[in-house]
Design a protein around this motif. Structure first.
Motif, mmCIF file in Angstrom:
data_model
loop_
_atom_site.group_PDB
_atom_site.id
_atom_site.type_symbol
_atom_site.label_atom_id
_atom_site.label_comp_id
_atom_site.label_asym_id
_atom_site.label_seq_id
_atom_site.Cartn_x
_atom_site.Cartn_y
_atom_site.Cartn_z
ATOM 1 N N UNK A 296 0.831 -1.208 0.000
ATOM 2 C CA UNK A 296 0.000 0.000 0.000
ATOM 3 C C UNK A 296 0.864 1.257 0.000
ATOM 4 N N UNK A 297 1.957 1.249 0.766
ATOM 5 C CA UNK A 297 2.864 2.401 0.782
ATOM 6 C C UNK A 297 3.498 2.590 -0.593
ATOM 7 N N UNK A 298 3.937 1.494 -1.193
ATOM 8 C CA UNK A 298 4.605 1.561 -2.491
ATOM 9 C C UNK A 298 3.695 2.125 -3.574
ATOM 10 N N UNK A 299 2.399 1.830 -3.499
ATOM 11 C CA UNK A 299 1.460 2.230 -4.551
ATOM 12 C C UNK A 299 0.530 3.363 -4.123
ATOM 13 N N UNK A 300 0.829 4.010 -2.998
ATOM 14 C CA UNK A 300 -0.111 4.975 -2.419
ATOM 15 C C UNK A 300 -0.459 6.103 -3.381
ATOM 16 N N UNK A 301 0.529 6.790 -3.938
ATOM 17 C CA UNK A 301 0.246 7.974 -4.767
ATOM 18 C C UNK A 301 -0.468 7.594 -6.054
ATOM 19 N N UNK A 302 -0.154 6.442 -6.604
ATOM 20 C CA UNK A 302 -0.782 6.050 -7.873
ATOM 21 C C UNK A 302 -2.226 5.604 -7.674
ATOM 22 N N UNK A 303 -2.522 5.006 -6.500
ATOM 23 C CA UNK A 303 -3.856 4.465 -6.270
ATOM 24 C C UNK A 303 -4.722 5.365 -5.393
ATOM 25 N N UNK A 304 -4.198 6.502 -4.966
ATOM 26 C CA UNK A 304 -5.007 7.415 -4.163
ATOM 27 C C UNK A 304 -5.160 6.985 -2.721
ATOM 28 N N UNK A 305 -4.186 6.233 -2.186
ATOM 29 C CA UNK A 305 -4.230 5.805 -0.786
ATOM 30 C C UNK A 305 -3.803 6.967 0.100
ATOM 31 N N UNK A 306 -4.620 7.290 1.088
ATOM 32 C CA UNK A 306 -4.366 8.436 1.949
ATOM 33 C C UNK A 306 -3.544 8.035 3.181
ATOM 34 N N UNK A 307 -3.961 6.972 3.880
ATOM 35 C CA UNK A 307 -3.180 6.528 5.025
ATOM 36 C C UNK A 307 -3.428 5.050 5.299
ATOM 37 N N UNK A 308 -2.531 4.464 6.094
ATOM 38 C CA UNK A 308 -2.574 3.051 6.473
ATOM 39 C C UNK A 308 -2.406 2.984 7.991
ATOM 40 N N UNK A 309 -3.195 2.117 8.643
ATOM 41 C CA UNK A 309 -3.035 1.864 10.077
ATOM 42 C C UNK A 309 -2.749 0.386 10.252
ATOM 43 N N UNK A 310 -1.694 0.059 10.997
ATOM 44 C CA UNK A 310 -1.356 -1.343 11.245
ATOM 45 C C UNK A 310 -0.454 -1.437 12.469
ATOM 46 N N UNK A 311 -0.825 -2.333 13.382
ATOM 47 C CA UNK A 311 -0.040 -2.613 14.586
ATOM 48 C C UNK A 311 0.218 -1.341 15.405
ATOM 49 N N UNK A 312 -0.869 -0.616 15.674
ATOM 50 C CA UNK A 312 -0.861 0.591 16.520
ATOM 51 C C UNK A 312 0.080 1.673 15.960
ATOM 52 N N UNK A 313 0.166 1.725 14.620
ATOM 53 C CA UNK A 313 0.946 2.765 13.942
ATOM 54 C C UNK A 313 0.127 3.280 12.764
ATOM 55 N N UNK A 314 0.417 4.498 12.356
ATOM 56 C CA UNK A 314 -0.260 5.071 11.202
ATOM 57 C C UNK A 314 0.779 5.652 10.250
ATOM 58 N N UNK A 316 0.952 8.089 6.828
ATOM 59 C CA UNK A 316 0.178 9.011 5.995
ATOM 60 C C UNK A 316 1.010 9.397 4.786
ATOM 61 N N UNK A 317 0.328 9.509 3.629
ATOM 62 C CA UNK A 317 1.041 9.810 2.389
ATOM 63 C C UNK A 317 1.711 11.181 2.447
ATOM 64 N N UNK A 318 1.174 12.110 3.248
ATOM 65 C CA UNK A 318 1.773 13.456 3.327
ATOM 66 C C UNK A 318 3.143 13.424 3.998
ATOM 67 N N UNK A 319 3.285 12.566 5.035
ATOM 68 C CA UNK A 319 4.554 12.515 5.765
ATOM 69 C C UNK A 319 5.475 11.420 5.250
ATOM 70 N N UNK A 320 4.879 10.357 4.717
ATOM 71 C CA UNK A 320 5.687 9.260 4.214
ATOM 72 C C UNK A 320 6.428 8.496 5.294
ATOM 73 N N UNK A 321 5.900 8.496 6.533
ATOM 74 C CA UNK A 321 6.590 7.816 7.633
ATOM 75 C C UNK A 321 5.553 7.265 8.616
ATOM 76 N N UNK A 322 5.949 6.208 9.344
ATOM 77 C CA UNK A 322 5.092 5.637 10.381
ATOM 78 C C UNK A 322 5.238 6.446 11.674
#
Length: 344
Positions: A296-314, A316-322
């Motif tokens: 999801x991180x690798x394809x975020x900008x192309x697929x319109x993914x805004x953010x991911x939450x997994x294992x009590x971390x988030x 976001x495409x704006x910051x590019x970091x967990x």
């Protein structure tokens, strides 16, 4: 009458009609020389590589798929060779164990004979001949001695055969163990190569898709939920690609009507479950979740993914970091049993 000073200066500052063509030719020559020098010194302007067309990508996909099929065939061939080597190695070990058992038994019997000879418990020919007595009894004793000598000789020969068989079994078992190690190493190499090729095929498939509603400036047109899943076309595309690539055997949950301030009620979020009933996922399922999040991180900008939450971390495409999130009090609430993906 002399010309005014200003007029004289003006005529002196302008080249004569005869000199103008020569000066123009000189200017052209200097321009050409300067252009050549700059071309030699300055790097050529970079040209962007043209974006591959769908037809080109499909052609490349077909070639990669054919190559991966060949690698998979080789992989299974290596598996069969590995299984045969395992069987041969097992048979060699069994023969070695049987030979060792016979060897040990014969060794014990020979040691018993040697002890009997040493202690005099077994009769010998000289003793029997010197003992005198009845000739018939003497012949019987000689026959007994010959029988014992023949028995001892047979045991020695049998021991040699057992010893040689044990040595052959030992050498074969060692050779089979080496062959087993080689086939196992080759098997792992082929498997690794096939898996990498398959990942390349999957990456090419992903590149055939673009998120619907992408504007030229990189932003996304708002979308309404639709279809039986009540999710947007953008979310439906991400859901489809994740399901096809990672399978997600414990199910995918997307729309829910509860207004919790997130994207689920808007049809713009899905949870990709790794276990049931709020249980912690197995190591294999946790690894599946890691792969989904990385994809999801690798394809975020192309697929319109805004953010991911997994294992009590988030992420976001704006910051590019967990970043770590606050504890919400449970396995599911803290997203330990599923990655959550939200789209624009």
């Amino acid at each position: 009458m002399a010309a005014p000073p200003t007029a004289a200066r003006s005529r002196a500052g302008r080249p004569s009609a005869r000199r103008r063509p020569a000066l123009a030719a000189l200017a052209v020559a200097l321009t050409a020389v300067l252009t050549a020098v700059l071309a030699a010194v300055l790097p050529a302007p970079a040209h962007a590589e043209p974006r591959p067309t769908v037809a080109q990508l499909k052609k490349e996909l077909a070639a990669l798929q054919k190559d991966s099929d060949r690698l998979i065939t080789d992989y299974y061939g290596s598996r069969i060779a590995h299984q045969k080597a395992e069987q041969a190695e097992k048979a060699a070990r069994e023969r070695l164990a049987a030979a060792q058992e016979v060897f040990d038994r014969h060794s014990t019997e020979l040691r018993a004979l040697a002890v009997a000879h040493y202690t005099g418990a077994e009769p010998n020919q000289a003793t029997l001949l010197a003992s005198g007595g009845d000739p018939g009894a003497l012949l019987n004793r000689l026959a007994l001695v010959q029988h014992l000598v023949a028995l001892q000789d047979a045991k020695l020969k049998g021991f040699a055969a057992v010893r040689d068989e044990r040595q052959r079994a030992q050498e074969e078992a060692t050779a089979r163990a080496g062959e087993l190690g080689r086939t196992l190493g080759e098997l792992e190499k082929r498997k690794d190569k096939a898996e990498k090729q398959i990942e390349r095929v999957k990456d090419k498939i992903d590149q055939l898709y673009r998120a619907p509603g992408l504007r030229p400036d990189g932003t996304f047109v708002p979308q309404l939920p639709q279809g039986p899943d009540n999710i947007t076309p953008r979310m439906a595309l991400v859901k489809q690609l994740v399901r096809e690539r990672f399978e997600v055997p414990f199910g995918i949950g997307c729309y829910r009507a509860i207004q919790d301030g997130g994207e689920h009620p808007l049809g713009r979020a899905c949870d990709f479950m790794l276990s049931r009933g709020g249980a912690m996922p197995s190591p294999a399922e946790r690894a599946r979740g890691d792969r989904i999040a990385a994809w999801a991180i690798k394809n975020a900008r192309r697929l319109g993914i805004m953010y991911i939450i997994y294992r009590q971390r988030i992420w976001h495409v704006r910051t590019g970091a967990w970043r770590v999130m606050t504890d919400r009090g449970g396995t599911t609430a803290n997203h330990y049993d599923h990655p959550h993906i939200s789209v624009y």
